[in-house]
Design an enzyme around this catalytic site. Structure first.
Site, PDB file in Angstrom:
ATOM      1  N   HIS A 187       4.268  21.837  -3.879  1.00 49.23           N
ATOM      2  CA  HIS A 187       3.082  21.621  -3.037  1.00 49.23           C
ATOM      3  C   HIS A 187       1.832  21.578  -3.911  1.00 49.23           C
ATOM      4  CE1 HIS A 187       5.636  23.229   0.458  1.00 49.23           C
ATOM      5  NE2 HIS A 187       5.502  21.927   0.581  1.00 49.23           N
ATOM      6  N   GLU A 190      -0.969  24.476  -4.432  1.00 46.93           N
ATOM      7  CA  GLU A 190      -0.545  25.816  -4.823  1.00 46.93           C
ATOM      8  C   GLU A 190      -0.641  25.962  -6.336  1.00 46.93           C
ATOM      9  OE1 GLU A 190       3.292  25.986  -2.847  1.00 46.93           O
ATOM     10  OE2 GLU A 190       2.352  25.640  -0.906  1.00 46.93           O
ATOM     11  N   ARG A 245      -1.575  18.814   0.095  1.00 44.52           N
ATOM     12  CA  ARG A 245      -0.296  19.515  -0.022  1.00 44.52           C
ATOM     13  C   ARG A 245       0.874  18.582  -0.359  1.00 44.52           C
ATOM     14  NH1 ARG A 245       2.949  23.602   2.653  1.00 44.52           N
ATOM     15  NH2 ARG A 245       4.735  22.740   3.733  1.00 44.52           N
ATOM     16  N   HIS A 315       6.260  28.762  -5.259  1.00 43.24           N
ATOM     17  CA  HIS A 315       5.220  28.336  -4.316  1.00 43.24           C
ATOM     18  C   HIS A 315       4.162  29.434  -4.223  1.00 43.24           C
ATOM     19  CE1 HIS A 315       7.395  24.952  -2.153  1.00 43.24           C
ATOM     20  NE2 HIS A 315       8.390  25.485  -2.841  1.00 43.24           N
ATOM     21  N   GLU A 389       7.095  32.937  -3.170  1.00 41.92           N
ATOM     22  CA  GLU A 389       5.738  32.674  -2.671  1.00 41.92           C
ATOM     23  C   GLU A 389       4.859  33.689  -3.382  1.00 41.92           C
ATOM     24  OE1 GLU A 389       4.654  30.356  -0.579  1.00 41.92           O
ATOM     25  OE2 GLU A 389       6.439  29.654   0.493  1.00 41.92           O
TER      26      GLU A 389
END
Ligand SMILES: [Zn+2]
Length: 428
Positions: A187, A190, A245, A315, A389
Site C-alpha cells: 500500500h 504506508e 493507497r 503494512h 501492521e
C-alpha cells in the site's frame, strides 16, 4: 560553438527546469485544514450513519480500509475533505457517537512528520522516508557493494514501467537454500513499511558475522526482500497525493485509477471485505492478479515455491501481527503453531520499547477480507505466512514521524528475527 550559445542553452534549460518544477508543484494535492476523525460506533444506528455519510461525502478511510468493513465496537479513523468537514462534524455530534479529532490539520501534520535530523548527504538515510528515485539508487549501490551477500533480480516491471527488484540476501551457495520472502510497500501511503525493508537489508549486512542469529540465518537460508511492491503508487504519494493507497493502473469502463494490491490475490478473491467498484480504495481488480505487480510477485513465489518457507508482508498501521485466514473465519491447518509464533514475536517486539501488538488470524482479529497476499501464500503451501501492521494505533496513522522510524524498525527486527529463527528450526 560560441560561448554565448552555450550559456543561452543553459539558460533555456534552467527556464525549462523551473517550468517543470512549477508544473509538478502545482499538481501536488494540498490538505490544508483537513481533519482525521476517530469514531467509536457502539450501535447499529452509528454504523448506519457512517455508511450514509460515506455514501454522500468522499471519506478517505484510514482504519478499517473501507466503509464496508465498519462494524460496531471498532475504532474507525477517516479523513474528511475540507468542504465537508463542518457537516460531517455536526452530524456526528448530533448522533451522540463517541468521537474525537486525531489530526486537526492534515497538511501541517504532513509537513511535521518529515522530522528527520539526518542531513548527511553522502550516505543513504535509513531514518528518512526516501523517494523511489533514492531507493532505486540505493538498491543498485547496496547490491553492487555487497556481492558476497546480495544478488538482485528484476522480477518484472510495474504498470508504469518501473523495475521491481528483489534482493536475495544470504551466503552464496551452489545449491538452492531454503528461503524467506518479504515485501514492503504493498500500500503506497504506508511509508513506514518501505522504510523497514531498507532497514532490514542494512541490519542483515551489518550484523552478519557478529550477530550469531543473523549469521546462522543467512548461512542456512536466503531472505528475498522486495523493498517496494507498489512502486507506482509510492512514487505518486511523494509527487502528487500523499494519501494514495492503490496501484496506478487504468480500469476499463471507469475513470477511477488503480486496484487494491492486497485484495487482488487469488484467495477467496473479492468474496468479502473487498469492493468490485473501481473507485473504492479496496477495489479487488478486474480479476485475480489483474495488477501486474501482484502477478509479478505471485509468479516469482510460484517459481520458487519449493524453497520459500515463509512469507512476510509489511503494512501499517494498527500494531498487529496477523496470519491466515482473512478470507474465511475457518482456522488455518497450522493455527496453533502460527498463533504461538505470532505471540512469541509480539512479546519479543514489546520487550524493546513496550509497543503492544495484537496477534491472531486476520478475519477474527480485525475483519474478514479476501484476496490478501498472506492467505494466498499460505494456500500455496508457504506455511509461515504473516502480515505485520506496524506503528502506530492512530495518533499519527500513516503520518508516523520520521523520528519513529528507528525505534519502529528496531523492534520490528526483533519480531522478524524471531519468526525467521522459528522457521529455521523447523525446516522441512
Ligand atoms: Zn496496507
Amino acid at each position: 560553438m560560441a560561448i554565448g550559445e552555450v550559456s543561452h542553452t543553459g539558460n533555456m534549460k534552467i527556464i525549462l527546469l523551473f517550468g517543470l518544477v512549477a508544473a509538478v508543484l502545482a499538481e501536488v494535492k494540498n490538505f490544508d485544514g483537513e481533519k482525521v476523525f476517530r469514531l467509536m460506533p457502539t450501535t447499529d444506528d452509528h454504523v448506519l450513519l457512517i455508511k450514509e455519510l460515506a455514501n454522500n461525502v468522499k471519506l478517505d478511510f484510514w482504519r478499517p480500509d473501507s466503509v464496508d468493513l465498519v462494524t460496531i465496537d471498532m475504532a474507525v479513523d477517516f479523513h474528511v475533505p475540507l468542504a465537508h468537514t463542518d457537516i460531517v462534524y455536526t452530524m456526528l455530534q448530533q448522533s451522540g457517537m463517541k468521537m474525537g479529532v486525531l489530526i486537526e490539520d492534515l497538511q501541517a501534520e504532513m509537513e511535521e512528520h518529515l522530522d528527520s535530523r539526518d542531513i548527511n548527504p553522502r550516505a543513504h538515510s535509513y531514518t528518512k522516508y526516501n523517494t523511489w528515485d533514492t531507493i532505486q539508487a540505493w538498491i543498485a549501490s547496496i547490491s553492487s557493494s555487497n556481492p558476497e551477500l546480495i544478488s538482485r533480480q528484476v522480477i518484472g516491471n510495474t504498470y508504469e514501467g518501473r523495475p521491481m527488484n528483489v534482493l536475495k540476501i544470504g551466503r552464496k551457495s551452489s545449491s538452492t537454500k531454503p528461503s524467506i520472502f518479504m515485501d514492503c510497500g504493498i500500500h503506497a501511503r504506508e511509508w513506514i513499511s518501505t522504510a523497514f525493508c531498507q532497514w532490514f537489508v542494512k541490519e542483515a549486512l551489518s550484523t552478519y558475522g557478529t550477530d550469531s542469529e543473523m549469521t546462522s540465518l543467512l548461512n542456512q537460508m536466503d531472505v528475498y526482500v522486495l523493498p517496494i511492491f507498489n512502486i507506482d503508487g509510492y512514487d505518486y504519494t511523494h509527487k502528487t497525493n500523499r494519501m494514495w493507497r492503490k496501484t496506478r493502473s487504468a480500469q476499463s469502463g471507469s475513470s477511477c485509477i488503480g486496484a487494491d494490491p492486497n485484495r487482488n490475490w487469488n484467495a477467496g478473491w473479492c468474496t468479502t471485505g473487498a469492493s468490485p467498484n473501481p473507485c473504492s480504495d479496496t477495489f479487488c481488480g478486474s480479476a485475480p492478479e489483474s495488477e501486474i505487480e501482484v502477478k509479478n510477485v505471485a509468479d516469482f513465489i510460484r517459481r520458487n515455491k519449493s524453497s520459500i518457507k515463509a512469507y512476510l508482508t509489511i503494512h501499517s498501521y494498527s500494531q498487529l501481527l496477523l496470519f491466515p485466514y482473512s478470507y474465511t473465519f475457518a482456522l488455518a491447518e497450522h493455527h496453533n503453531e502460527l498463533m504461538a509464533v505470532a505471540k512469541g514475536a509480539s512479546n519479543v517486539l514489546r520487550s524493546l520499547y513496550g509497543t503492544e501488538y495484537t496477534s491472531g488470524p486476520g478475519a477474527a482479529t480485525i475483519y474478514p477480507a479476501a484476496g490478501g497476499s498472506d492467505d494466498w501464500a499460505y494456500d500455496l503451501g508457504v506455511k509461515y505466512s504473516f502480515t505485520f501492521e506496524l506503528r502506530d494505533t492512530g495518533r499519527y496513522g500513516f503520518l508516523l514521524p520520521e523520528s519513529q522510524i528507528k525505534p519502529t524498525c528496531e523492534e520490528t527486527m526483533l519480531a522478524v528475527k524471531y519468526i525467521a529463527s522459528h522457521v529455521q528450526k523447523n525446516l522441512y
